[in-house]
Design a protein around this motif. Structure first.
Motif, PDB file in Angstrom:
ATOM      1  N   ASN A   1      17.192  18.424 -15.099  1.00 40.60           N
ATOM      2  CA  ASN A   1      17.873  17.219 -15.627  1.00 40.60           C
ATOM      3  C   ASN A   1      17.417  16.213 -14.548  1.00 40.60           C
ATOM      4  N   ALA A   2      17.208  14.807 -15.306  1.00 41.00           N
ATOM      5  CA  ALA A   2      16.928  13.580 -14.383  1.00 41.00           C
ATOM      6  C   ALA A   2      17.974  13.560 -13.237  1.00 41.00           C
ATOM      7  N   ILE A   3      16.301  12.885 -11.806  1.00 40.81           N
ATOM      8  CA  ILE A   3      17.339  13.001 -11.048  1.00 40.81           C
ATOM      9  C   ILE A   3      17.007  11.331 -10.461  1.00 40.81           C
ATOM     10  N   ALA A   4      17.547  10.587  -9.877  1.00 43.43           N
ATOM     11  CA  ALA A   4      17.314   8.756  -9.241  1.00 43.43           C
ATOM     12  C   ALA A   4      16.429   8.482  -7.856  1.00 43.43           C
ATOM     13  N   ASP A   5      16.172  10.080  -7.667  1.00 47.81           N
ATOM     14  CA  ASP A   5      14.961  10.156  -6.119  1.00 47.81           C
ATOM     15  C   ASP A   5      14.440   8.800  -6.202  1.00 47.81           C
ATOM     16  N   VAL A   6      13.905   8.899  -4.365  1.00 50.39           N
ATOM     17  CA  VAL A   6      12.944   7.673  -4.752  1.00 50.39           C
ATOM     18  C   VAL A   6      12.404   8.428  -3.307  1.00 50.39           C
ATOM     19  N   SER A   7      11.030   8.388  -2.725  1.00 46.57           N
ATOM     20  CA  SER A   7      10.708   8.911  -1.609  1.00 46.57           C
ATOM     21  C   SER A   7       9.156   7.947  -1.911  1.00 46.57           C
ATOM     22  N   MET A   8       8.813   7.525  -0.855  1.00 47.41           N
ATOM     23  CA  MET A   8       7.378   6.728  -0.406  1.00 47.41           C
ATOM     24  C   MET A   8       6.804   6.741   1.076  1.00 47.41           C
ATOM     25  N   PHE A   9       5.837   7.295   0.366  1.00 48.18           N
ATOM     26  CA  PHE A   9       4.382   7.858   1.237  1.00 48.18           C
ATOM     27  C   PHE A   9       3.791   6.170   2.005  1.00 48.18           C
ATOM     28  N   ASN A  10       3.454   6.289   2.956  1.00 49.39           N
ATOM     29  CA  ASN A  10       3.097   5.369   4.321  1.00 49.39           C
ATOM     30  C   ASN A  10       1.580   6.216   4.278  1.00 49.39           C
ATOM     31  N   PRO A  11       0.093   5.576   3.921  1.00 50.22           N
ATOM     32  CA  PRO A  11      -0.978   6.146   4.032  1.00 50.22           C
ATOM     33  C   PRO A  11      -1.050   5.337   5.439  1.00 50.22           C
ATOM     34  N   ALA A  12      -0.789   4.832   6.171  1.00 49.39           N
ATOM     35  CA  ALA A  12      -1.536   3.635   7.065  1.00 49.39           C
ATOM     36  C   ALA A  12      -0.578   4.925   8.627  1.00 49.39           C
ATOM     37  N   THR A  13       0.619   5.193   8.141  1.00 50.72           N
ATOM     38  CA  THR A  13       1.195   6.213   9.454  1.00 50.72           C
ATOM     39  C   THR A  13       1.194   8.132   8.053  1.00 50.72           C
ATOM     40  N   ASN A  14       0.353   8.030   7.855  1.00 45.28           N
ATOM     41  CA  ASN A  14       1.208   9.742   6.945  1.00 45.28           C
ATOM     42  C   ASN A  14       1.744   9.844   7.469  1.00 45.28           C
ATOM     43  N   THR A  15       3.320   9.193   6.861  1.00 46.01           N
ATOM     44  CA  THR A  15       4.339  10.146   6.834  1.00 46.01           C
ATOM     45  C   THR A  15       5.594   9.422   5.408  1.00 46.01           C
ATOM     46  N   TRP A  16       6.365  10.405   5.716  1.00 44.34           N
ATOM     47  CA  TRP A  16       6.901  10.374   4.305  1.00 44.34           C
ATOM     48  C   TRP A  16       8.308   9.302   4.796  1.00 44.34           C
ATOM     49  N   ALA A  17       8.777   8.600   3.899  1.00 40.28           N
ATOM     50  CA  ALA A  17      10.557   7.882   3.828  1.00 40.28           C
ATOM     51  C   ALA A  17      11.529   8.198   2.574  1.00 40.28           C
ATOM     52  N   ALA A  18      12.994   7.995   2.698  1.00 42.55           N
ATOM     53  CA  ALA A  18      13.369   8.037   1.411  1.00 42.55           C
ATOM     54  C   ALA A  18      13.372   6.649   0.815  1.00 42.55           C
ATOM     55  N   GLY A  19      13.569   6.412  -0.049  1.00 43.06           N
ATOM     56  CA  GLY A  19      13.397   5.357  -0.354  1.00 43.06           C
ATOM     57  C   GLY A  19      15.053   4.967  -1.395  1.00 43.06           C
TER      58      GLY A  19
ATOM     59  N   GLY B   1       0.596  -1.258   0.132  1.00 44.01           N
ATOM     60  CA  GLY B   1      -0.090   0.060   0.117  1.00 44.01           C
ATOM     61  C   GLY B   1       0.870   1.543  -0.015  1.00 44.01           C
ATOM     62  N   ARG B   2       1.816   1.093   0.125  1.00 45.43           N
ATOM     63  CA  ARG B   2       3.174   2.545  -0.157  1.00 45.43           C
ATOM     64  C   ARG B   2       2.634   2.898  -1.117  1.00 45.43           C
ATOM     65  N   ILE B   3       2.506   4.347  -1.544  1.00 48.56           N
ATOM     66  CA  ILE B   3       3.399   5.277  -2.759  1.00 48.56           C
ATOM     67  C   ILE B   3       4.216   5.398  -2.447  1.00 48.56           C
ATOM     68  N   VAL B   4       4.468   4.896  -4.184  1.00 45.58           N
ATOM     69  CA  VAL B   4       6.336   5.549  -4.219  1.00 45.58           C
ATOM     70  C   VAL B   4       6.389   6.536  -5.529  1.00 45.58           C
ATOM     71  N   LEU B   5       7.147   7.450  -5.135  1.00 44.59           N
ATOM     72  CA  LEU B   5       7.760   8.492  -6.383  1.00 44.59           C
ATOM     73  C   LEU B   5       9.078   8.337  -6.634  1.00 44.59           C
ATOM     74  N   SER B   6       9.029   7.668  -8.099  1.00 45.62           N
ATOM     75  CA  SER B   6      11.012   7.309  -8.697  1.00 45.62           C
ATOM     76  C   SER B   6      11.268   8.958  -9.430  1.00 45.62           C
ATOM     77  N   GLY B   7      12.296   9.198  -9.200  1.00 45.32           N
ATOM     78  CA  GLY B   7      13.096   9.920 -10.637  1.00 45.32           C
ATOM     79  C   GLY B   7      11.817  11.238 -10.681  1.00 45.32           C
ATOM     80  N   GLY B   8      12.487  11.410 -11.726  1.00 43.49           N
ATOM     81  CA  GLY B   8      12.045  12.930 -12.456  1.00 43.49           C
ATOM     82  C   GLY B   8      12.356  13.719 -12.583  1.00 43.49           C
ATOM     83  N   ALA B   9      12.115  15.265 -12.674  1.00 41.26           N
ATOM     84  CA  ALA B   9      13.714  16.292 -12.877  1.00 41.26           C
ATOM     85  C   ALA B   9      13.744  17.660 -12.468  1.00 41.26           C
ATOM     86  N   THR B  10      14.762  17.796 -11.548  1.00 35.39           N
ATOM     87  CA  THR B  10      14.552  19.404 -11.379  1.00 35.39           C
ATOM     88  C   THR B  10      15.940  19.985 -11.483  1.00 35.39           C
TER      89      THR B  10
END
Length: 521
Positions: free
Chosen positions: A409-427, A391-400
């Motif tokens: 330019n494109a990036i490799a960053d990954v960020s994850m949102f946990n709906p159960a705790t309403n928190t973000w974490a770096a992936g 159920g975690r939502i994953v944001l991958s890449g994009g540009a900055t």
């Protein structure tokens, strides 16, 4: 291939004797043949449906399609098999419904044929008929000798046009359709109003109906009634659109529906739990005089507008605006029915074009927004979004970068949102920076990214590589056969492959040759 079949097909004359003891059905019913699977060293799974209990069925295979007159074995029947005469030299299978089994398997055990477009065609039929030997004839399916996991197989047919930046959708029968897009360079290409349909059973690509107007950078969503909503985008005269259209797979037609109140492109779209469709943000102005002016217009004209489409009435209604103006948003429906919107680009301090790591959640029940913590990692736009099996939502890449210094330019960053705790974490970051890559969440829980561009998004080096994320780490799975960024991707009906269509190639232009393929994770 005969020795790998579960049963041997009898000659139809013999089949007639085998069916002598079965009662003849009073009413012939529709017969449907389907096929799934078939990754190298794994079985193709055929299903025969639409037969009454106790009906005798046969599945035949052939080198090519027919027609072959059924009068060849039954002079009283004026119909034709859609296979050629080689159907009598191949193995097949037979049985009765609901037993011995409504599905049959053939093992793909032909590594020497992979890549040679080796294929067979299948058709099912039932017997005895009320007045003839053959009762009902099924559709054809094509059986392609595909490669193993981690490889891609080109579809037998190719797209009609080169196109990127186009939306697409899966139709109720598992086929695919893409709408419009851009044919040519990112700056100065030709925007299209044509559509193309992909028949998954026969791997045919055919023209669908034209839309009313050219659309690139539009969005699409499959509705619960089987129709597909297409909205917004730009036309070939650089007008940003409010108009929307409905595609009906049942009639293969496109008709207008209610327009949005806000013109927009590069907007995000999500279907709510109640079947309504929500569009968020996007850009409202176009300036294609120079690449820099185009990028500035995209970001500086970002809107905070949110609208919801009601399929029952064909109309849009304004929802509470986002807390900020954003384009290139990452958006996802949460398990509780709320909507997560994160990152994106828009006007910042002193209205300067900027990238952001803000996020907020929309509650359809109260028509309100609430903030979440900031998204960890680099501020960005055009991040791709996927959902893990937990159920975690994953944001991958994009540009900055900096729009004012023409750095995007494109990036490799990954960020994850946990709906159960309403928190973000770096992936863990991807193995390669990517922007314009596709994300496909498969039924097995596999989370796969394909292609995308590296370097400047305005003139990217486009990738063929494919990676898998298990929630902790990334694994390179293999390569597509073709470079793709800003393409259409969706899981196949059986969830075993990823269907990939169109996109741009290195340099930021549409592919030189239109292609579609099936990648096996």
């Amino acid at each position: 291939m005969t020795k790998h079949l579960t049963r041997s097909i009898a000659l139809l004359a013999g089949a007639a004797l085998l069916t002598a003891g079965f009662s003849r059905p009073a009413v012939a019913q529709d017969l449907v043949l389907d096929v799934s699977g078939g990754i190298l060293f794994e079985p193709w799974n055929f299903t025969v449906t639409g037969t009454p209990p106790g009906q005798f069925w046969v599945v035949a295979l052939a080198d090519t399609t027919g027609p072959l007159p059924i009068a060849f074995i039954d002079p009283t029947d004026t119909r034709a098999f859609s296979l050629d005469i080689s159907m009598f030299s191949y193995g097949g299978a037979y049985g009765t419904t609901p037993e011995p089994f409504p599905a049959l398997q053939i093992l793909n055990n032909f590594p020497t044929l992979v890549g040679l477009s080796a294929k067979l065609y299948g058709q099912a039929f039932t017997l005895p008929g009320p007045t003839t030997l053959i009762d009902k004839l099924s559709n054809n399916v094509v059986i392609v000798v595909a490669g193993p996991h981690g490889t891609s197989t080109d579809c037998l047919d190719v797209p009609i046009k080169t196109r990127g930046f186009m939306p697409g959708a899966v139709m109720p029968n598992g086929d695919h359709i893409v709408f419009g897009g851009n044919d040519g360079a990112l700056q100065g290409g030709t925007y299209l109003k044509t559509t193309e349909r992909y028949d998954r059973k026969m791997q045919d690509v055919t023209s669908g109906p034209d839309m009313m107007i050219e659309r690139a950078f539009a969005s699409a969503a499959a509705l619960n009634n089987g129709k597909i909503l297409v909205c917004g985008g730009n036309d070939d005269l650089n007008n940003t659109l409010t108009s929307a259209e409905l595609y009906d797979p049942a009639t293969n037609t496109v008709v207008p529906t209610g327009p949005m109140t806000q013109k927009r492109y590069f907007h995000s779209i999500v279907k709510l739990q109640d079947g309504r469709v929500m569009v968020l943000g996007g850009s409202t102005q176009v300036d294609n005089t120079t690449p820099l002016n185009a990028a500035l217009a995209i970001v500086s004209s970002a809107t905070d507008s949110v609208e919801i489409y009601n399929p029952a009435t064909g109309t849009w209604s304004n929802a509470a605006p986002m807390p900020w103006k954003r384009t290139g948003l990452a958006v996802s429906l949460l398990p509780n029915g709320r909507v997560l919107a994160a990152t994106g680009a828009g006007p910042g301090l002193f209205s300067l074009p900027s990238f952001f790591n803000t996020a907020a959640i929309y509650n359809p029940a109260t028509n309100t927004w609430s903030s979440t913590g900031s998204v960890p990692g680099t501020s960005r736009a055009l991040a791709s979004v996927g959902t893990l099996v937990d159920g975690r939502i994953v944001l991958s890449g994009g540009a900055t970068g900096s729009i004012t210094s023409f750095s995007f330019n494109a990036i490799a960053d990954v960020s994850m949102f946990n709906p159960a705790t309403n928190t973000w974490a770096a992936g863990a970051p991807m193995n390669s920076p990517r922007c314009g890559h596709s994300v496909t969440s498969l039924p097995t829980g596999t989370f796969v990214v394909c292609g995308g561009g590296v370097g400047s998004v305005l003139a990217p080096t486009v990738l063929t590589s494919v990676e898998n994320f298990d929630g902790t780490s990334w694994t390179v799975l293999g390569n597509m056969n073709h470079e793709r960024a800003f393409h259409y991707a969706a899981p196949t009906h059986d969830g075993q492959r990823i269907f990939l269509f169109g996109g741009i190639e290195t340099g930021g232009v549409a592919a030189l040759q239109p292609t579609c393929e099936l990648f096996a994770p």
